[in-house]
Design an enzyme around this catalytic site. Structure first.
Site, short mmCIF file in Angstrom:
data_model
loop_
_atom_site.label_atom_id
_atom_site.label_comp_id
_atom_site.label_asym_id
_atom_site.label_seq_id
_atom_site.Cartn_x
_atom_site.Cartn_y
_atom_site.Cartn_z
N HIS A 85 0.82 -1.21 0.00
CA HIS A 85 0.00 0.00 0.00
C HIS A 85 0.85 1.26 0.00
O HIS A 85 1.85 1.36 0.69
CB HIS A 85 -1.06 0.00 1.10
CG HIS A 85 -0.58 0.09 2.51
ND1 HIS A 85 -0.29 1.30 3.11
CD2 HIS A 85 -0.38 -0.85 3.45
CE1 HIS A 85 0.07 1.08 4.37
NE2 HIS A 85 0.03 -0.21 4.61
N GLU A 127 -4.97 2.15 2.63
CA GLU A 127 -5.08 0.98 3.50
C GLU A 127 -5.23 1.43 4.95
O GLU A 127 -6.02 0.87 5.71
CB GLU A 127 -3.83 0.09 3.35
CG GLU A 127 -3.94 -1.25 4.09
CD GLU A 127 -3.57 -1.20 5.56
OE1 GLU A 127 -3.94 -2.13 6.30
OE2 GLU A 127 -2.91 -0.25 5.99
N HIS A 145 3.84 3.09 12.49
CA HIS A 145 2.90 4.18 12.83
C HIS A 145 3.50 5.24 13.76
O HIS A 145 2.76 5.96 14.42
CB HIS A 145 1.61 3.63 13.48
CG HIS A 145 0.75 2.82 12.57
ND1 HIS A 145 -0.58 2.55 12.83
CD2 HIS A 145 1.01 2.22 11.38
CE1 HIS A 145 -1.08 1.80 11.86
NE2 HIS A 145 -0.14 1.59 10.97
#
Ligand SMILES: [Zn+2]
Length: 457
Positions: A273, A319, A418
């Protein structure tokens, strides 16, 4: 024919797989693509100018190789991070006239606090059990912290995905649960293993009919501090979050077909992604997955290979914020699902691959043995059955398309995933090349096998 006997590939095809493997191990293309996506383009949040730049860049690179490129439209969320600060303004043992910083980051698609922030007492629960045991009204008008710990030992033993799964439910469901009991805002402990006081962002969910309250993720260190102080007496936090949710934006999956020589209508997807979170530059999640998938097309081009079936590179969009790109693909290609002979997705990090996850008929494992033997030379020959292999190809998996992913070392993945530390330097070039080798060999094997994967017993 599946399950024993001679395999689906001739000695010549297996020798070609070895050539692809060896080329991937020395070719800098994947690393160079990843460097450009991360350092030059940067974070690629859904709906952002950088995401659009990445779409155009990857499409141009694929066109330059002679692939047939299509941009497939998808409407995606367009959430923009704002200011995000917090300070303790009251706590037991406070030195008069001081505040104390708390490090946090907004969750997507959090709503904002008032521009001047909000101030409220902090209530801490470690898990759902403690949450359910809160006295009525205990969280009303308060900031509720879900302090569930990411299981670092589980991750250290190689079960990073399981550790993440255990933590991420609080991030997903915490704000709705908190709002339902009247909380003004919800904090969650970071759903990752990072030290160095780094917060971990990601998606949370709101629900129809439940107030949308501001939601942020605090570092593990700050969660520990808040729990300790709250156990001593009242703790008040001033919280300012100013993200904005703009109208959905037009974006695209990048699709690049390397046309099959015998069955061009039959496709093998090789994918990652293209969007990323915005704190870092999306190197391990998932620039690496895009780069190794691009390498599959690049090496077919460089070695002059034209497998029987089409190898379809896909750079999925959004995504992270709901897989809107994958949903668009399933809608646009609903009539052609049966022409998908395999779907490979790389979205489990960029560390050393130990083998291949496969989802589909159990016999796929036996069928893949000869391919695994080719990958054994780079330590990537283990075959593991899995119910699903990746978010973006899951719609195809559910419809019975044999699906695959590299099994990647997950011991440190969630330390960076993240966070602001998801940057190019986290990717070991050798591990990236190993993953590129796996993706390329597997894509070729699925596209050129005598019979379709999963066609036998
Ligand atoms: Zn990802």
């Amino acid at each position: 024919m599946m399950g024993g006997g001679k395999g689906a590939w001739t000695p010549e095809q297996l020798a070609t797989m070895e050539r692809l493997r060896d080329a991937a191990m020395v070719d800098p293309y994947a690393l160079n693509q990843l460097r450009h996506l991360t350092d030059n383009i940067g974070p690629r949040l859904s709906g952002s100018p950088q995401a659009q730049q990445a779409v155009e860049y990857v499409a141009a690179e694929m066109r330059a190789l002679g692939a047939e490129v299509t941009l497939e439209k998808a409407m995606v969320p367009h959430w923009v991070r704002g200011a995000e600060t917090a300070e303790l303004v009251q706590w037991p043992g406070q030195t008069p006239g001081t505040t104390q910083k708390v490090v946090l980051t907004a969750l997507g698609p959090s709503v904002a606090t008032p521009p001047e922030g909000l101030t409220a007492e902090v209530v801490v629960v470690d898990d759902w059990k403690q949450f359910q045991a809160l006295p009525a009204g205990a969280a009303k008008g308060r900031i509720l912290l879900f302090n569930h710990k990411f299981d670092k030992e589980l991750a250290a033993e190689g079960h990073g995905g399981a550790a993440y799964g255990g933590a991420v439910v609080y991030r997903g469901m915490g704000p709705v649960a908190g709002a339902a009991v009247g909380a003004m805002a919800v904090l969650v402990r970071s759903a990752g293993g990072a030290d160095y006081r780094i917060p971990h962002t990601g998606m949370t969910d709101y629900a129809e009919g439940v107030a949308r309250i501001p939601a942020a993720s605090v570092t593990a260190e700050d969660a520990d501090m808040l729990k300790n102080l709250a156990s001593q007496g009242p703790v008040k936090l001033h919280l300012t979050l100013t993200p904005r949710t703009l109208p959905d934006a037009v974006s695209y999956n990048v699709i690049a077909d390397w046309k099959g020589s015998e069955h061009p209508e039959q496709v093998v997807i090789v994918s990652g992604h293209l969007d990323s979170w915005d704190l870092g530059t999306g190197a391990i999640d998932d620039g690496a997955g895009v780069a190794v998938s691009m390498q599959a097309i690049h090496l077919l081009h460089d070695l002059g290979l034209h497998p029987r079936r089409t190898v379809r590179f896909v750079a999925w969009m959004s995504e992270e914020e709901g897989s809107e790109g994958a949903a668009a693909y399933m809608a646009d290609h609903a009539a052609e699902v049966s022409n998908h002979v395999g779907a490979i997705e790389c979205d489990l990090g960029a560390d050393h691959p130990t083998g291949i996850y496969y989802a589909g008929k159990p016999a796929l494992g036996q069928w893949l043995r000869p391919v695994a033997q080719v990958l054994d030379a780079i330590g990537a020959g283990n075959l593991e059955s899995s119910r699903g292999v990746g978010e973006d190809v899951d719609g195809l998996t559910q419809k019975g398309v044999p699906s695959f992913a590299p099994v990647q070392d997950s011991r440190t993945y969630f330390n960076y995933h993240h966070t602001a530390a998801d940057t190019f330097d986290k990717v070991d070039p050798k591990h990236l090349n190993e993953t590129a080798a796996l993706m390329t060999v597997l894509a070729y094997a699925l596209a050129d096998s005598a019979e379709r994967a999963g066609s036998g017993e």
